[in-house]
Structure formats: C-alpha cells, structure tokens
Design a protein around this motif. Structure first.
Motif, PDB file in Angstrom:
ATOM      1  N   ILE A   6       0.851  -1.196   0.000  1.00  0.00           N
ATOM      2  CA  ILE A   6       0.000   0.000   0.000  1.00  0.00           C
ATOM      3  C   ILE A   6       0.885   1.244   0.000  1.00  0.00           C
ATOM      4  CG2 ILE A   6      -1.656   1.353   1.368  1.00  0.00           C
ATOM      5  CD1 ILE A   6      -2.822  -1.368   2.320  1.00  0.00           C
ATOM      6  N   PHE A   7       1.919   1.224   0.827  1.00  0.00           N
ATOM      7  CA  PHE A   7       2.833   2.364   0.879  1.00  0.00           C
ATOM      8  C   PHE A   7       3.463   2.618  -0.485  1.00  0.00           C
ATOM      9  CE2 PHE A   7       7.011   4.272   1.465  1.00  0.00           C
ATOM     10  CZ  PHE A   7       6.685   5.389   2.213  1.00  0.00           C
ATOM     11  N   LEU A   8       3.987   1.584  -1.108  1.00  0.00           N
ATOM     12  CA  LEU A   8       4.641   1.744  -2.406  1.00  0.00           C
ATOM     13  C   LEU A   8       3.660   2.167  -3.496  1.00  0.00           C
ATOM     14  CD1 LEU A   8       7.125  -1.266  -2.536  1.00  0.00           C
ATOM     15  CD2 LEU A   8       7.632   1.156  -2.190  1.00  0.00           C
ATOM     16  N   ALA A   9       2.436   1.634  -3.427  1.00  0.00           N
ATOM     17  CA  ALA A   9       1.433   1.950  -4.452  1.00  0.00           C
ATOM     18  C   ALA A   9       1.087   3.424  -4.477  1.00  0.00           C
ATOM     19  CB  ALA A   9       0.169   1.115  -4.229  1.00  0.00           C
ATOM     20  N   PHE A  10       1.253   4.117  -3.374  1.00  0.00           N
ATOM     21  CA  PHE A  10       0.922   5.539  -3.328  1.00  0.00           C
ATOM     22  C   PHE A  10       2.150   6.438  -3.188  1.00  0.00           C
ATOM     23  CE2 PHE A  10      -2.985   3.415  -2.165  1.00  0.00           C
ATOM     24  CZ  PHE A  10      -3.834   3.990  -3.093  1.00  0.00           C
ATOM     25  N   PHE A  11       3.255   5.908  -2.701  1.00  0.00           N
ATOM     26  CA  PHE A  11       4.469   6.706  -2.574  1.00  0.00           C
ATOM     27  C   PHE A  11       5.104   6.962  -3.936  1.00  0.00           C
ATOM     28  CE2 PHE A  11       9.036   7.282  -1.646  1.00  0.00           C
ATOM     29  CZ  PHE A  11       8.950   8.341  -0.762  1.00  0.00           C
ATOM     30  N   ILE A  12       5.154   5.937  -4.764  1.00  0.00           N
ATOM     31  CA  ILE A  12       5.764   6.080  -6.096  1.00  0.00           C
ATOM     32  C   ILE A  12       5.013   7.109  -6.936  1.00  0.00           C
ATOM     33  CG2 ILE A  12       6.257   4.871  -8.261  1.00  0.00           C
ATOM     34  CD1 ILE A  12       6.914   2.389  -6.482  1.00  0.00           C
ATOM     35  N   PRO A  13       3.685   7.034  -7.063  1.00  0.00           N
ATOM     36  CA  PRO A  13       2.993   8.110  -7.800  1.00  0.00           C
ATOM     37  C   PRO A  13       3.155   9.482  -7.158  1.00  0.00           C
ATOM     38  CG  PRO A  13       1.567   6.215  -7.593  1.00  0.00           C
ATOM     39  CD  PRO A  13       2.772   5.953  -6.735  1.00  0.00           C
ATOM     40  N   GLY A  14       3.316   9.532  -5.838  1.00  0.00           N
ATOM     41  CA  GLY A  14       3.524  10.801  -5.167  1.00  0.00           C
ATOM     42  C   GLY A  14       4.843  11.440  -5.537  1.00  0.00           C
ATOM     43  N   ILE A  15       5.867  10.624  -5.790  1.00  0.00           N
ATOM     44  CA  ILE A  15       7.175  11.139  -6.185  1.00  0.00           C
ATOM     45  C   ILE A  15       7.181  11.509  -7.668  1.00  0.00           C
ATOM     46  CG2 ILE A  15       9.581  10.484  -6.598  1.00  0.00           C
ATOM     47  CD1 ILE A  15       9.496   8.877  -4.061  1.00  0.00           C
ATOM     48  N   VAL A  16       6.652  10.612  -8.491  1.00  0.00           N
ATOM     49  CA  VAL A  16       6.732  10.775  -9.943  1.00  0.00           C
ATOM     50  C   VAL A  16       5.647  11.708 -10.480  1.00  0.00           C
ATOM     51  CG1 VAL A  16       6.714   9.513 -12.134  1.00  0.00           C
ATOM     52  CG2 VAL A  16       7.730   8.482 -10.123  1.00  0.00           C
ATOM     53  N   GLY A  17       4.490  11.741  -9.830  1.00  0.00           N
ATOM     54  CA  GLY A  17       3.344  12.494 -10.342  1.00  0.00           C
ATOM     55  C   GLY A  17       3.438  13.963 -10.079  1.00  0.00           C
ATOM     56  N   TYR A  18       4.245  14.657 -10.840  1.00  0.00           N
ATOM     57  CA  TYR A  18       4.380  16.099 -10.672  1.00  0.00           C
ATOM     58  C   TYR A  18       3.110  16.777 -11.152  1.00  0.00           C
ATOM     59  CZ  TYR A  18       5.975  20.866 -11.150  1.00  0.00           C
ATOM     60  OH  TYR A  18       6.089  22.219 -11.043  1.00  0.00           O
ATOM     61  N   GLY A  19       2.541  17.643 -10.348  1.00  0.00           N
ATOM     62  CA  GLY A  19       1.334  18.361 -10.729  1.00  0.00           C
ATOM     63  C   GLY A  19       0.162  18.035  -9.824  1.00  0.00           C
ATOM     64  N   GLY A  20       0.348  17.190  -8.841  1.00  0.00           N
ATOM     65  CA  GLY A  20      -0.718  16.910  -7.892  1.00  0.00           C
ATOM     66  C   GLY A  20      -1.594  15.746  -8.287  1.00  0.00           C
ATOM     67  N   GLY A  21      -2.813  15.733  -7.699  1.00  0.00           N
ATOM     68  CA  GLY A  21      -3.736  14.612  -7.848  1.00  0.00           C
ATOM     69  C   GLY A  21      -4.057  14.223  -9.275  1.00  0.00           C
ATOM     70  N   PRO A  22      -4.527  15.164 -10.108  1.00  0.00           N
ATOM     71  CA  PRO A  22      -4.895  14.782 -11.479  1.00  0.00           C
ATOM     72  C   PRO A  22      -3.735  14.171 -12.260  1.00  0.00           C
ATOM     73  CG  PRO A  22      -5.818  16.919 -10.961  1.00  0.00           C
ATOM     74  CD  PRO A  22      -4.921  16.538  -9.812  1.00  0.00           C
ATOM     75  N   ALA A  23      -2.515  14.635 -12.011  1.00  0.00           N
ATOM     76  CA  ALA A  23      -1.365  14.089 -12.721  1.00  0.00           C
ATOM     77  C   ALA A  23      -1.001  12.697 -12.218  1.00  0.00           C
ATOM     78  CB  ALA A  23      -0.167  15.026 -12.573  1.00  0.00           C
ATOM     79  N   SER A  24      -1.354  12.391 -10.980  1.00  0.00           N
ATOM     80  CA  SER A  24      -0.967  11.097 -10.425  1.00  0.00           C
ATOM     81  C   SER A  24      -2.042  10.024 -10.590  1.00  0.00           C
ATOM     82  CB  SER A  24      -0.601  11.247  -8.951  1.00  0.00           C
ATOM     83  OG  SER A  24      -1.730  11.623  -8.196  1.00  0.00           O
ATOM     84  N   ILE A  25      -3.222  10.394 -11.074  1.00  0.00           N
ATOM     85  CA  ILE A  25      -4.304   9.409 -11.226  1.00  0.00           C
ATOM     86  C   ILE A  25      -3.897   8.232 -12.109  1.00  0.00           C
ATOM     87  CG2 ILE A  25      -6.637   9.047 -12.160  1.00  0.00           C
ATOM     88  CD1 ILE A  25      -7.326  11.843 -11.051  1.00  0.00           C
ATOM     89  N   PRO A  26      -3.334   8.469 -13.308  1.00  0.00           N
ATOM     90  CA  PRO A  26      -2.928   7.311 -14.121  1.00  0.00           C
ATOM     91  C   PRO A  26      -1.847   6.468 -13.455  1.00  0.00           C
ATOM     92  CG  PRO A  26      -2.850   9.337 -15.415  1.00  0.00           C
ATOM     93  CD  PRO A  26      -3.120   9.721 -14.008  1.00  0.00           C
ATOM     94  N   LEU A  27      -0.973   7.113 -12.683  1.00  0.00           N
ATOM     95  CA  LEU A  27       0.073   6.358 -11.995  1.00  0.00           C
ATOM     96  C   LEU A  27      -0.509   5.486 -10.890  1.00  0.00           C
ATOM     97  CD1 LEU A  27       2.599   9.319 -11.738  1.00  0.00           C
ATOM     98  CD2 LEU A  27       2.696   7.419 -13.342  1.00  0.00           C
ATOM     99  N   VAL A  28      -1.483   6.030 -10.159  1.00  0.00           N
ATOM    100  CA  VAL A  28      -2.154   5.243  -9.120  1.00  0.00           C
ATOM    101  C   VAL A  28      -2.914   4.087  -9.762  1.00  0.00           C
ATOM    102  CG1 VAL A  28      -3.952   5.288  -7.351  1.00  0.00           C
ATOM    103  CG2 VAL A  28      -2.292   7.144  -7.465  1.00  0.00           C
ATOM    104  N   GLU A  29      -3.581   4.367 -10.873  1.00  0.00           N
ATOM    105  CA  GLU A  29      -4.312   3.293 -11.563  1.00  0.00           C
ATOM    106  C   GLU A  29      -3.366   2.191 -11.994  1.00  0.00           C
ATOM    107  OE1 GLU A  29      -6.927   2.185 -15.445  1.00  0.00           O
ATOM    108  OE2 GLU A  29      -5.503   3.830 -15.513  1.00  0.00           O
ATOM    109  N   ASN A  30      -2.204   2.556 -12.506  1.00  0.00           N
ATOM    110  CA  ASN A  30      -1.236   1.549 -12.917  1.00  0.00           C
ATOM    111  C   ASN A  30      -0.828   0.668 -11.746  1.00  0.00           C
ATOM    112  OD1 ASN A  30       0.713   0.386 -14.857  1.00  0.00           O
ATOM    113  ND2 ASN A  30       2.196   1.269 -13.432  1.00  0.00           N
TER     114      ASN A  30
END
Length: 176
Positions: A6-30
């Motif tokens: 769970i930590f990794l599933a949300f930490f990785i998009p948090g680091i890579v997803g520049y631009g906040g929530g909307p930018a990280s949605i596809p990363l979280v989905e992946n």
C-alpha cells in the motif's frame, strides 16, 4: 507485507506524479489495477468518480479508500501518509534550507518579492469568484451578500465559517 505494498502503491505516484492529484491518477491506476490487481478498471473508475465528487485532494481520498479496502484503518493511514510523504519531505528540506539562509539579503529580497505576487494572485482569485457569483446570482444578490458578509465578519466579529454556511443556506433557499 500488504502495508508495504500500500505504501509503495501511493508513494511512487507521489514522487513521480508532478502536478498533484490529477497528474498522479494514471500512476495510481497503474499501481492499483495493473501491478497489484486490487481493483478492476471499472471499480477504479467508479472509485475515481466518487472521490471527485467529494471535497479535498483527489490523491489522498483515493489513497484512504484503497488503503482501507486493502488494509483496514491502518492501511488507510499508510496510504494517505505515502501520498503526502514526498511533498512533506520536500517541504521540510526546502524550509530547512530557507531557514538556514533566512538572514541572507538575497533570501530577504526574494521573500519581499514573493509577497506582492501572492497578494496579486489572491486578488485575481477574489475577482474571479466575484465575477462567477455575479454571473450566477446577479449584481443585487452578490452585492447584498458582500455587504452582509462584511457586516457579520468585520463589525459583529462572526467567524467566517458561519458566514459561509449562512451564505450557502441563503443561496439554497433564495437562489435555487
């Protein structure tokens, strides 16, 4: 092991997803759909629609919901923490650097230049809110609420939250 996932599933998009929530949605989905298989694409889209309808940051709502589904209350806490941890870490590092050089003439000049910029941005935002209110409710209703809000907050010292709630009720009753 599940909490680490769970930590990794949300930490990785948090680091890579520049631009906040909307930018990280596809990363979280992946991570959630593709990598761990916790949700189907349909379930993810329904969860995303529900999260979008609620107030607050989208990424933390998704993390809390999925974390709770997979790990209970502790999973929700881990998911939300993993979402905010990259920003929290960067803020602590950047503020410690800024604090170290707070007496520097360059830093003082930089902060002096930032204040008017923020004031202008806040003014522009207030103007856009006023235009939106004017277009939606009309000049008379908008002026009435502005004057009433001023009287309640500045003269009678009513907390702004109560003024906002009162305005919402007024809008629901008289403008719907």
């Amino acid at each position: 092991m599940k909490l680490w996932e769970i930590f990794l599933a949300f930490f990785i998009p948090g680091i890579v997803g520049y631009g906040g929530g909307p930018a990280s949605i596809p990363l979280v989905e992946n991570e959630v759909v593709g990598r761990y298989g916790w949700l189907t694409v349909h379930e993810f889209s329904e969860m995303l629609a529900l999260a979008n309808s609620l107030p607050g940051p989208i990424a933390t709502k998704m993390a809390g919901y999925i974390g709770y589904m997979e790990g209970g209350v502790l999973g929700a806490v881990v998911g939300v923490f993993a979402t905010v941890a990259p920003s929290l870490f960067l803020m602590i590092v950047l503020l410690s650097v800024l604090y170290r050089f707070k007496d520097s003439p360059r830093v003082k000049k930089m902060t002096a230049l930032i204040r008017p910029t923020i004031a202008i941005l806040l003014g522009m935002m207030a103007y856009r809110f006023f235009v939106t209110a004017y277009e939606g409710a009309g000049l008379g209703q908008t002026a009435f609420l502005v004057v009433l809000s001023y009287i309640f907050m500045e003269r009678l010292k009513v907390h702004p939250a109560f003024v906002i709630v009162g305005s919402l009720i007024y809008g629901a009753v008289f403008l719907s």
